[in-house]
Write a protein that holds these residues in place. Structure first.
Motif, PDB file in Angstrom:
ATOM      1  N   ALA A 222     -10.489  -2.282   3.952  1.00 50.45           N
ATOM      2  CA  ALA A 222     -10.609  -3.103   2.696  1.00 50.45           C
ATOM      3  C   ALA A 222      -9.176  -3.575   2.544  1.00 50.45           C
ATOM      4  N   LEU A 223      -8.158  -3.199   2.752  1.00 49.38           N
ATOM      5  CA  LEU A 223      -6.800  -3.797   2.841  1.00 49.38           C
ATOM      6  C   LEU A 223      -6.964  -4.935   3.757  1.00 49.38           C
ATOM      7  N   ARG A 224      -7.221  -4.759   4.967  1.00 43.02           N
ATOM      8  CA  ARG A 224      -7.268  -5.659   6.055  1.00 43.02           C
ATOM      9  C   ARG A 224      -7.978  -6.841   5.508  1.00 43.02           C
ATOM     10  N   ARG A 225      -9.145  -6.570   4.854  1.00 41.57           N
ATOM     11  CA  ARG A 225      -9.988  -7.620   4.447  1.00 41.57           C
ATOM     12  C   ARG A 225      -9.296  -8.407   3.321  1.00 41.57           C
TER      13      ARG A 225
ATOM     14  N   ALA B 199       0.826  -1.097   0.018  1.00 44.11           N
ATOM     15  CA  ALA B 199      -0.073  -0.038  -0.077  1.00 44.11           C
ATOM     16  C   ALA B 199       1.000   1.013  -0.023  1.00 44.11           C
ATOM     17  N   SER B 200       0.622   2.193  -0.798  1.00 39.97           N
ATOM     18  CA  SER B 200       1.384   3.370  -1.048  1.00 39.97           C
ATOM     19  C   SER B 200       0.687   4.469  -0.084  1.00 39.97           C
ATOM     20  N   GLY B 201       1.492   4.923   1.038  1.00 39.02           N
ATOM     21  CA  GLY B 201       0.850   5.913   1.802  1.00 39.02           C
ATOM     22  C   GLY B 201       0.324   7.445   1.135  1.00 39.02           C
ATOM     23  N   ARG B 202       1.280   7.529  -0.140  1.00 38.87           N
ATOM     24  CA  ARG B 202       1.119   8.684  -0.775  1.00 38.87           C
ATOM     25  C   ARG B 202      -0.101   8.731  -1.485  1.00 38.87           C
ATOM     26  N   SER B 203      -0.501   7.766  -2.044  1.00 33.97           N
ATOM     27  CA  SER B 203      -1.957   7.507  -2.756  1.00 33.97           C
ATOM     28  C   SER B 203      -3.093   7.208  -1.780  1.00 33.97           C
ATOM     29  N   LEU B 204      -3.240   7.035  -0.637  1.00 32.41           N
ATOM     30  CA  LEU B 204      -4.106   6.828   0.201  1.00 32.41           C
ATOM     31  C   LEU B 204      -5.026   8.230   0.136  1.00 32.41           C
ATOM     32  N   PRO B 205      -6.137   7.962   0.336  1.00 31.57           N
ATOM     33  CA  PRO B 205      -6.977   9.274   0.542  1.00 31.57           C
ATOM     34  C   PRO B 205      -6.758  10.250   1.424  1.00 31.57           C
ATOM     35  N   GLU B 206      -7.027  11.498   1.308  1.00 32.87           N
ATOM     36  CA  GLU B 206      -6.533  12.556   2.472  1.00 32.87           C
ATOM     37  C   GLU B 206      -7.779  12.717   3.390  1.00 32.87           C
ATOM     38  N   ASN B 207      -9.065  12.439   2.724  1.00 36.10           N
ATOM     39  CA  ASN B 207     -10.000  12.555   3.861  1.00 36.10           C
ATOM     40  C   ASN B 207     -10.087  11.127   4.986  1.00 36.10           C
ATOM     41  N   ARG B 208     -10.467  11.678   6.077  1.00 35.43           N
ATOM     42  CA  ARG B 208     -10.010  10.497   7.084  1.00 35.43           C
ATOM     43  C   ARG B 208     -10.860   9.150   6.987  1.00 35.43           C
ATOM     44  N   GLU B 209     -12.176   9.487   6.625  1.00 33.61           N
ATOM     45  CA  GLU B 209     -13.266   8.388   6.557  1.00 33.61           C
ATOM     46  C   GLU B 209     -12.901   7.647   5.359  1.00 33.61           C
ATOM     47  N   ALA B 210     -12.558   8.363   4.242  1.00 36.93           N
ATOM     48  CA  ALA B 210     -12.278   7.518   3.035  1.00 36.93           C
ATOM     49  C   ALA B 210     -10.611   6.874   3.064  1.00 36.93           C
ATOM     50  N   ARG B 211      -9.700   7.248   3.954  1.00 41.78           N
ATOM     51  CA  ARG B 211      -8.640   6.542   4.028  1.00 41.78           C
ATOM     52  C   ARG B 211      -8.875   5.320   5.121  1.00 41.78           C
ATOM     53  N   LEU B 212      -9.803   5.314   6.226  1.00 40.46           N
ATOM     54  CA  LEU B 212     -10.075   4.356   6.843  1.00 40.46           C
ATOM     55  C   LEU B 212     -10.595   3.132   6.368  1.00 40.46           C
ATOM     56  N   LEU B 213     -11.588   3.543   5.195  1.00 39.84           N
ATOM     57  CA  LEU B 213     -12.379   2.650   4.288  1.00 39.84           C
ATOM     58  C   LEU B 213     -11.497   1.906   3.550  1.00 39.84           C
ATOM     59  N   VAL B 214     -10.556   2.529   2.997  1.00 36.60           N
ATOM     60  CA  VAL B 214      -9.427   1.754   2.181  1.00 36.60           C
ATOM     61  C   VAL B 214      -8.559   0.864   2.867  1.00 36.60           C
ATOM     62  N   LEU B 215      -8.291   1.225   4.147  1.00 35.99           N
ATOM     63  CA  LEU B 215      -7.497   0.304   4.803  1.00 35.99           C
ATOM     64  C   LEU B 215      -8.135  -0.610   5.562  1.00 35.99           C
TER      65      LEU B 215
END
Length: 597
Positions: free
Chosen positions: A196-199, A178-194
């Motif tokens: 999904a990564l865990r899943r 996972a590239s930290g630079r490409s993760l969403p800046e919005n906190r909720e969107a970032r948590l949603l992606v992370l």
């Protein structure tokens, strides 16, 4: 996962993977238009009494594993206003349904942020034998622990991700990066992606690598808190890669990835270009350009695609240096190095001292490592030099010539960006300067060094104490720094004696005498410039008491005077320019013999 949670998944999965179960559910709901069950329906289906039904509803809470882990999704009420939890629609997450149906494609939510990388081998990791053994031991010991967390730090291209790839491959697991630079800046969107990564990692039984190398210092804390919140309970190994140590997980093992020394760099260059480049050229590049393993691979690929045949050492050095990555420009200014020894007007004995500096740096690996002197000098192996003398006497020029002779970049430290009024900030900035200079193999120039390297004072206030702390920190860093540090000052006496003891060379730049000034006047005029015959250089040297820097200004001024008048540079132009230069710096001079201005 508990038996109850497993029963919920089976109940939800049945109609998703087998149409006959969907029809059976429609009969049970007594409504063939309903395609999605509710929380209440699942509770009635699985719970025989009130207590069991309450347990089912509790297992579907937002913080429980089924929802927090992204296995099921719970939506709004089924047409009932304020109908409570039991009326909320529930279904398997789309990614889980696809997984049960045999579709192993990456979750669409992760496509822009996460990728699975191919396996790698520890055999490709090159480092000094003792450092290599230490890194492999730590990694292999760490992954044997449940919930392994490893923080890998080192410069870009040092092999942090490669080590994680090799570790995953050795354990028969894929690696999700996972590239930290490409993760969403919005906190909720970032948590949603992370989440999904865990899943995804759980479905693939994968190792996870989060790359923080491109994250600015200001954003690290925000991202680290999100990683901790989502991945803390992931039971598989998680690696975090960064340039400097970053504390995300309390139990994490911090591991520095070593930068290859000259011998290891030669191994890497030989592996990449050994068939097409002479060994002597590779030895020179390996010794002079401190690239990481990744940078060597990229540089070698560029050299191959350039189709240079058998590249010369100059070509290879230039292309390799283009791949040095550092952030020195944030705190220092790159100094051009156009001068050669011929431009330095000094006595032969003094010139030999400068050549000794070059020889010391060029032969350091041989003397310290091959000849064994390094064992007797465990610290203080760097090269420090102090150039002192009046302004304009050539101190910066000499530093640039040394850097050019060694094939290194020269960076002048901008003290305005280093020194801070805030406690601890100056030390932090100086640490960045020395660390980046080490990684880029640059020559550091502290111009007007007495502003930083001044003598320590008697402690009479808190300011005096913190100022002395900065000096002490500088002393320690100069002890540890194995590169080249050049200090210039107009006042040698202002430099702390402890610094002087750590400087291997102290060279005075005296104010030039008339004969030296005459040589400077003559050498400052380029060969291609139009100059009238019969210029009395010795007269210029005697009449105008100027340093080399001021003579350079005067010659340039004379050239513009001549060009503006449509003539070649004549004695009169040089006389006029010399007079004006003296006038501007406050020196009295005779415009013509016998008349004082």
């Amino acid at each position: 996962m508990s038996r109850l949670e497993l029963d919920v998944l089976v109940a939800l999965a049945a109609p998703e993977v087998e149409p006959a179960f969907e029809r059976a559910y429609c009969f049970a709901w007594d409504d063939f238009t309903r395609k999605c069950p509710t929380v209440g329906f699942i509770a009635e289906l699985l719970g025989e009494g009130l207590t069991e039904r309450v347990s089912v509803v509790a297992a579907l809470g937002p913080e429980r594993a089924l929802r927090a882990g992204g296995l099921v999704q719970v939506d709004g009420g089924a047409g009932v206003v304020d109908g409570g939890v039991s009326t909320q629609r529930i279904r398997l997450a789309r990614r889980i349904t696809r997984f049960l149906l045999g579709d192993d494609a990456m979750d669409e939510l992760l496509l822009a942020h996460v990728r699975e990388v191919p396996p790698a081998s520890f055999d490709e990791f090159v480092a000094a034998p003792d450092e290599r053994e230490h890194v492999l031991q730590v990694l292999r010991r760490s992954v044997r622990r449940a919930g392994c967390r490893v923080g890998l730090f080192g410069p870009r291209g040092s092999g942090k991700r490669h080590l994680a790839q090799a570790c995953a491959a050795e354990n028969g697991a894929p690696l999700l990066v996972a590239s930290g630079r490409s993760l969403p800046e919005n906190r909720e969107a970032r948590l949603l992606v992370l989440r999904a990564l865990r899943r995804e990692a759980r479905l693939r039984r994968a190792f996870v690598y989060v790359d923080l190398s491109s994250i600015a210092a200001g954003g690290l804390d925000f991202l680290a808190s999100a990683l901790l919140e989502v991945l803390e309970d992931y039971d598989g190994p998680v690696f975090v890669g960064s340039l400097e140590p970053v504390r995300v997980f309390e139990s994490a093992t911090a591991l520095r990835v070593p930068v290859p020394a000259a011998a290891e760099r030669l191994t890497l260059w030989t592996r990449e270009l050994g068939d097409s480049v002479r060994s002597s050229v590779l030895e020179q590049v390996a010794a002079q350009v401190p690239l990481t393993a990744g940078a060597i691979r990229v540089s070698a690929e560029q050299i191959r695609t350039a189709h240079l045949g058998a590249p010369t050492s100059e070509q290879l050095l230039a292309m390799a240096r283009a791949h040095l990555t550092h952030r020195l420009s944030e705190l220092a200014t790159r100094v051009a190095c156009p001068f050669t020894w011929d431009d330095l007007v000094i006595e032969p004995d003094e010139l030999q001292r400068f050549r000794e500096i070059v020889a010391f740096s060029a032969q350091r690996e041989k003397v310290y490592d091959e000849w064994g002197f390094g064992a007797k000098l465990p610290y203080g192996r760097g090269l420090g030099a102090l150039f002192h003398g009046p302004p304009g006497t050539g101190k910066t020029m000499a530093a640039s010539i040394i850097a050019r002779e060694l094939g290194k970049d020269l960076y002048s430290v901008d003290l305005s960006r280093v020194v801070s009024k805030w406690v601890g900030e100056t030390e932090k900035n100086l640490a960045s300067v020395f660390d980046e200079a080490r990684d880029s193999d640059a020559v550091l120039l502290f111009d007007e060094a007495d502003a930083l390297f001044a003598s320590r004072t008697e402690v009479r206030s808190a300011n005096d104490r913190y100022a002395n702390l900065e000096v002490n920190y500088l002393l320690r860093r100069m002890e540890d720094f194995e590169g080249i540090t050049i200090l210039t000052t107009n006042f040698e006496s202002a430099i702390d004696d402890a610094f002087k003891r750590r400087l291997r060379f102290r060279i005075a730049f005296p104010f030039p005498d008339p004969t030296t000034r005459a040589n400077l006047w003559r050498r400052m005029v380029p060969a291609q410039a139009g100059v009238a015959p019969g210029i009395d250089w010795l007269e210029l040297g005697h009449r105008y008491e100027l340093s080399g820097g001021h003579i350079k200004n005067a010659v340039l001024r004379a050239a513009f005077l001549a060009a503006n008048r449509g003539a070649v540079v004549e004695q009169g132009h040089l006389e006029e320019a010399g007079f004006r230069e003296c006038q501007e710096i406050g020196k009295l001079v005779l415009r013509s013999r016998g008349k004082k201005e």
